[in-house]
Design an enzyme around this catalytic site. Structure first.
Site: not given
Length: 322
Positions: A70, A114, A220
Site C-alpha cells: 500500500k 480496516r 498516533a
C-alpha cells in the site's frame, strides 16, 4: 497460458464490493496469523514531506498466499487546503507465484474500513462484555468507520458520545449516528473510547477514564504523536498491534522515548491475544489498544476485495504487459 488481466478498482468499486462483516473476518484472521508468526511484514517506510505538511508511507506484506503493498499518505491540512481527504491510498495486489499484478485498487476506503475493523476486534477481545456507551474523541471520517465496525460486532444499542475540537464536526457525526455531542471529558468516560486525532499532546486525561473501560488509541501513527495521558497507560493493560511499529510510532512511542514507561509494561500484541498466546481482558482494569495500522490487514482485505471483484465481474481489466 494467458495470465488474467489486472483489475483496476476505483473507490466506488471497492465500496460496492466490501462489507464490514467481511472486513472484520479478514482483519481478525490477519491478526491471528501475525500473532502466530505466519506473516511477512517489513517495517513501514516513511517519506517525510515536511515542506508540504504531510508524509507518504509504503506498506508491503505477505499473509496466507497473498502479497501486496500500500502507498498511502497523511496530509492533515488537505481538507482545508485542497478539499481532498487527509488520507488517500493505492493498493497493488500481486500474485506471489508470478509477481504479476492481480489488482490495482483504491486503498482510501480500504484503509478506513480496516482501521475501523481493527478497533472493533480489539474491543471484542479486550473490552467490557456488555458495553453501553462508546465515546469518540475525534468525530471525523474515521469515526464513522469505527462506529460501523463496532455496531457490526455489538449491535445498534451502543449510545454514541461525539466530541471534537470542531463543534460542527461533532454535531454532524452525532446527527448521523443518532448520538449526542459531549465534551472530550464525557466522551473519555464511556465504556469504549475511540481516539482518532492527529494530536501530538495528550487530549484524554487519566481522571476522565473509568475503571474497566477500553480505549482504542487510533490516532498516533507516526513518531511524536500522542493522544493519551501517559498515566492511563501505566494504569492499563496495554496491547499493541506490532512491536516495531508501535514502539516507533504508536501511542506508546513518546512515553517509551521519555522513559515514562518501559517495554515490560506492554502486555503483548492483539494478534497474540487472538491466537490464544496471551490473555485478553481480566477483571476491571482499563485496557488500551495501541493501533498503528498493519500492512497484513491491508493485504488480507485487498484479497477479499479482489476475489469479490472477480466473482461479480467488477472493475476494469487492464494488461500491463501489452
Amino acid at each position: 497460458m494467458n495470465p488474467q488481466p489486472t483489475l483496476l478498482l476505483s473507490r466506488s468499486d471497492v465500496r460496492a464490493l466490501l462489507s464490514m462483516a467481511a472486513a472484520i473476518a479478514a482483519v481478525e484472521a490477519a491478526f491471528a496469523a501475525h500473532g502466530e508468526g505466519r506473516t511477512q511484514m517489513p517495517p513501514k517506510v516513511y517519506l517525510d514531506l515536511e515542506d508540504f505538511g504531510g508524509d507518504l508511507r509504503a506498506m508491503p506484506a505477505y499473509v496466507d498466499g497473498a502479497a501486496g503493498v500500500k502507498w498511502v499518505n497523511s496530509h492533515p491540512m488537505n481538507p482545508a487546503r485542497f478539499d481532498l481527504p487527509s488520507v488517500m491510498g493505492l493498493y497493488i495486489l500481486t500474485d506471489p507465484a508470478t509477481a504479476l499484478p492481480l489488482s490495482v485498487m483504491d486503498a482510501t476506503l480500504l484503509t478506513a474500513v480496516r482501521t475501523g475493523a481493527a478497533a472493533a476486534i480489539a474491543s471484542k477481545h479486550l473490552g467490557p462484555k456488555d458495553p453501553r456507551t462508546i465515546g469518540f474523541v475525534g468525530s471525523g471520517v474515521q469515526a464513522r468507520f469505527l462506529l460501523d465496525a463496532h455496531r457490526a460486532i455489538f449491535g445498534d444499542t451502543l449510545e454514541v458520545l461525539a466530541a471534537d475540537v470542531s463543534e460542527p464536526a461533532a454535531a454532524a457525526f452525532a446527527k448521523e449516528s443518532g448520538g449526542r455531542v459531549v465534551s472530550v471529558r464525557e466522551a473519555s468516560g464511556a465504556d469504549i473510547v475511540c481516539t482518532s486525532t492527529p494530536a501530538r499532546r495528550p487530549v484524554v486525561e487519566r481522571a476522565w477514564v473509568k475503571d474497566g473501560a477500553h480505549i482504542n488509541a487510533m490516532g498516533a501513527d507516526a513518531q511524536g504523536k500522542q493522544e493519551l495521558d501517559p498515566e492511563i497507560l501505566l494504569a492499563a493493560r496495554v496491547v499493541i498491534d506490532d512491536w516495531d511499529q508501535a514502539t516507533h510510532s504508536g501511542e506508546v512511542n513518546v512515553p517509551l522515548h521519555d522513559g515514562f514507561m518501559s517495554r515490560e509494561h506492554i502486555h503483548g500484541t492483539l494478534g497474540e491475544v487472538i491466537a490464544g498466546k496471551r490473555p485478553g481482558r481480566e477483571g476491571a482494569r482499563i485496557t488500551v489498544f495501541d493501533s498503528t495500522g498493519l500492512a497484513v490487514q491491508d493485504v488480507a482485505l485487498a484479497r477479499v476485495i479482489h476475489a469479490a471483484a472477480r466473482e461479480k465481474g467488477a472493475g476494469t481489466p487492464f494488461d500491463f504487459n501489452a
